[in-house]
Motif scaffolding. Structure first.
Motif, PDB file in Angstrom:
ATOM      1  N   GLY A 192      49.940  15.078  32.512  1.00 44.41           N
ATOM      2  CA  GLY A 192      49.684  14.791  33.918  1.00 44.41           C
ATOM      3  C   GLY A 192      48.885  13.522  34.155  1.00 44.41           C
ATOM      4  N   GLU A 193      48.426  12.886  33.071  1.00 47.98           N
ATOM      5  CA  GLU A 193      47.709  11.614  33.227  1.00 47.98           C
ATOM      6  C   GLU A 193      48.699  10.456  33.176  1.00 47.98           C
ATOM      7  OE1 GLU A 193      43.315  13.025  31.649  1.00 47.98           O
ATOM      8  OE2 GLU A 193      44.588  11.868  30.264  1.00 47.98           O
ATOM      9  N   TYR A 194      48.173   9.239  33.371  1.00 50.83           N
ATOM     10  CA  TYR A 194      49.047   8.102  33.648  1.00 50.83           C
ATOM     11  C   TYR A 194      48.794   6.896  32.747  1.00 50.83           C
ATOM     12  CZ  TYR A 194      50.363  10.401  38.033  1.00 50.83           C
ATOM     13  OH  TYR A 194      50.843  11.283  38.961  1.00 50.83           O
ATOM     14  N   LEU A 195      49.879   6.143  32.544  1.00 49.42           N
ATOM     15  CA  LEU A 195      49.830   4.793  32.000  1.00 49.42           C
ATOM     16  C   LEU A 195      50.436   3.867  33.047  1.00 49.42           C
ATOM     17  CD1 LEU A 195      51.161   5.581  28.410  1.00 49.42           C
ATOM     18  CD2 LEU A 195      48.796   5.008  29.000  1.00 49.42           C
ATOM     19  N   MET A 196      50.019   2.604  33.039  1.00 54.20           N
ATOM     20  CA  MET A 196      50.525   1.635  34.006  1.00 54.20           C
ATOM     21  C   MET A 196      51.485   0.674  33.312  1.00 54.20           C
ATOM     22  SD  MET A 196      46.884   0.753  35.865  1.00 54.20           S
ATOM     23  CE  MET A 196      47.611  -0.195  37.204  1.00 54.20           C
ATOM     24  N   ILE A 197      52.508   0.239  34.063  1.00 50.25           N
ATOM     25  CA  ILE A 197      53.491  -0.693  33.507  1.00 50.25           C
ATOM     26  C   ILE A 197      54.043  -1.566  34.629  1.00 50.25           C
ATOM     27  CG2 ILE A 197      55.457   0.893  33.774  1.00 50.25           C
ATOM     28  CD1 ILE A 197      56.475  -0.199  31.046  1.00 50.25           C
ATOM     29  N   ALA A 198      54.306  -2.824  34.312  1.00 50.33           N
ATOM     30  CA  ALA A 198      54.883  -3.740  35.292  1.00 50.33           C
ATOM     31  C   ALA A 198      56.392  -3.507  35.381  1.00 50.33           C
ATOM     32  CB  ALA A 198      54.590  -5.191  34.901  1.00 50.33           C
ATOM     33  N   THR A 199      56.931  -3.643  36.598  1.00 47.90           N
ATOM     34  CA  THR A 199      58.380  -3.558  36.784  1.00 47.90           C
ATOM     35  C   THR A 199      58.954  -4.972  36.860  1.00 47.90           C
ATOM     36  OG1 THR A 199      58.215  -3.546  39.193  1.00 47.90           O
ATOM     37  CG2 THR A 199      58.155  -1.422  38.083  1.00 47.90           C
ATOM     38  N   PRO A 200      60.213  -5.153  36.415  1.00 47.72           N
ATOM     39  CA  PRO A 200      61.099  -4.156  35.817  1.00 47.72           C
ATOM     40  C   PRO A 200      60.693  -3.837  34.379  1.00 47.72           C
ATOM     41  CG  PRO A 200      62.166  -6.306  35.790  1.00 47.72           C
ATOM     42  CD  PRO A 200      60.878  -6.479  36.546  1.00 47.72           C
ATOM     43  N   TYR A 201      61.169  -2.696  33.880  1.00 42.88           N
ATOM     44  CA  TYR A 201      60.876  -2.331  32.494  1.00 42.88           C
ATOM     45  C   TYR A 201      62.022  -1.488  31.944  1.00 42.88           C
ATOM     46  CZ  TYR A 201      59.376   2.164  34.515  1.00 42.88           C
ATOM     47  OH  TYR A 201      59.328   3.353  35.206  1.00 42.88           O
ATOM     48  N   TYR A 202      62.094  -1.415  30.633  1.00 42.95           N
ATOM     49  CA  TYR A 202      63.158  -0.679  29.949  1.00 42.95           C
ATOM     50  C   TYR A 202      63.214   0.761  30.438  1.00 42.95           C
ATOM     51  CZ  TYR A 202      64.988   2.204  26.141  1.00 42.95           C
ATOM     52  OH  TYR A 202      65.662   3.149  25.413  1.00 42.95           O
ATOM     53  N   PHE A 203      64.408   1.195  30.867  1.00 41.43           N
ATOM     54  CA  PHE A 203      64.529   2.477  31.561  1.00 41.43           C
ATOM     55  C   PHE A 203      64.334   3.696  30.671  1.00 41.43           C
ATOM     56  CE2 PHE A 203      68.834   0.707  30.787  1.00 41.43           C
ATOM     57  CZ  PHE A 203      69.313   1.623  29.862  1.00 41.43           C
TER      58      PHE A 203
END
Length: 434
Positions: A132-143
């Motif tokens: 339930g916790e999160y990581l952040m990633i820039a879009t676009p990104y590998y699906f």
């Protein structure tokens, strides 16, 4: 009669059993694939596979098998985190080709061999985040990255929109997204970056890489760097691993902290093309992170028989010859694709056109096919079902700009690639004649 209960299925099990969106069109490809005896089949330009040096791989690995056969030394369990020799080989490769500025020494003890890069992603998520916790990633990104984190670990991604890879302030964009996430009660444990970037093929600028490091240092967050295309470079391009940036930090305190926060993923799938061999590499200087990889190694390991054969190929002389030959073949293949695409650009009109930026790295082109009369999803269906060429659309990569498609130009032979591109582009421009 009474239907027997199938027993309880956990939420995790239901989540893991849910097919991701990107499989919709891939299933069509797999059930009707193109080959010379099935001309009406769908040509697959969507999977990031690399066949450019299959002949060399078959020759070298086949010769090794012929000379050595199968060894009983591969039958016992052994060290499931990878053989000592394999770790030493990858330490050397990192030193020679990833740490091009710092010239640092890579300790093989910080390396774990796992059954593919996606396994490394999942294991990093397991070590850093609770469900339930999160990581952040820039879009676009590998699906495929979202399912890699969420299927079993229940770790979710916060997307940071990136309209243009090299026209934004990394730290500012991530700060804003982080503040928003905290206000929403989300627990963020780290960020994920992909460099060279998938799907755009951009190599991150120095200021962007420093921005990522500044952000995670300020908030004591982890950083996972997916660098699986590190050796897939176009002309005059240089690659620096995120670890190279860590090792060149002037602030000693900051450098020491980043040593525990920054981690790298590599594999033999993309730069080499051994997708099916399941050879992933996880690199971390964080002892606790490495402890989780070690204790879970029996769940994530590559077979010892595979490791023994691959160790032989990674000997310095073998690998250096391969790398040089591969990069030459990659550049020639891209040059061919670029020439063909530019020829078709002559048919462009204001409301119906193709466009692309030359990739700096990777094995793909992020192609814009803009048609004012067709949405991106309509084009996806048209390309797959009628033109019979499969490419994933930009929406799957969470692109903020429409009508983009990723073409993998190393996935098949040049003859079949040529057929696919002519099918695709003739079919696209034929829409403008209707």
């Amino acid at each position: 009669f009474k239907v027997m209960s199938l027993g309880h299925i956990s939420k995790r099990g239901i989540r893991a059993g849910t097919k991701p969106d990107f499989l919709k069109y891939l299933i069509k490809v797999w059930t009707n694939p193109y080959d010379p005896s099935n001309d009406t089949g769908i040509i697959n330009l969507g999977i990031a596979e690399n066949t450019l040096n299959n002949d060399m791989l078959c020759s070298k690995l086949g010769q090794f098998r012929k000379e050595n056969g199968v060894s009983e030394k591969t039958f016992p369990y052994g060290d499931m985190s990878g053989t000592e020799k394999m770790k030493e080989h990858y330490a050397r490769i990192f030193q020679d080709h990833f740490l091009t500025t710092a010239k640092s020494t890579v300790d093989p003890k910080h390396i774990t061999i796992v059954a593919g890069a996606n396994v490394a992603l999942e294991q990093f998520a397991c070590a850093m985040c609770d469900e339930g916790e999160y990581l952040m990633i820039a879009t676009p990104y590998y699906f495929g990255m979202g399912p890699d984190f969420e299927r079993r670990m229940g770790v979710k991604l916060i997307e940071v929109p990136m309209p243009n890879v090299n026209e934004w302030n990394v730290k500012e964009a991530f700060e804003q997204a982080y503040i928003k996430a905290k206000k929403e009660g989300k627990v963020v444990r780290g960020i994920v970056i992909v460099n060279p970037h998938n799907p755009t093929g951009v190599i991150r600028r120095d200021e962007d890489m420093q921005g990522f490091l500044d952000f995670v240092y300020d908030h004591s967050l982890h950083l996972i760097a997916d660098e699986v295309y590190a050796l897939s470079l176009q002309n005059n391009q240089n690659f620096r691993s995120i670890i190279d940036y860590v090792d060149t930090q002037k602030d000693v305190k900051k450098k020491e902290a980043l040593n525990s926060l920054v981690h790298v993923i590599y594999s033999a799938s993309k730069d080499v093309g051994l997708n099916g061999w399941r050879l992933g590499v996880a690199y971390s200087r964080n002892d606790q992170i490495n402890a989780t990889f070690d204790t879970c190694a029996d769940l994530n390991c590559t077979s010892r028989d595979t490791l023994v054969a691959w160790e032989h190929f990674l000997e310095k002389d073998n690998f250096d010859i391969y790398r040089q030959r591969y990069q030459q073949a990659l550049r020639q293949r891209y040059s061919y694709v670029e020439t063909l695409l530019n020829d078709y650009k002559k048919l462009n009109t204001k409301d119906h056109y193709i466009d692309f930026e030359k990739p700096q790295g990777g094995i793909f082109v992020f192609l814009r096919c803009y048609a004012s009369t067709k949405s991106e999803k309509e084009l996806q269906a048209y390309f797959t079902d009628q033109v019979r060429v499969y490419m994933p659309n930009g929406g799957l990569f969470k692109s903020s700009q429409s009508h983009y498609f990723r073409i993998c130009f190393t996935q098949t032979s040049e003859d079949i690639l040529t057929k696919a591109l002519h099918r695709l582009l003739k079919g696209f421009f034929a829409l403008n004649d209707k």
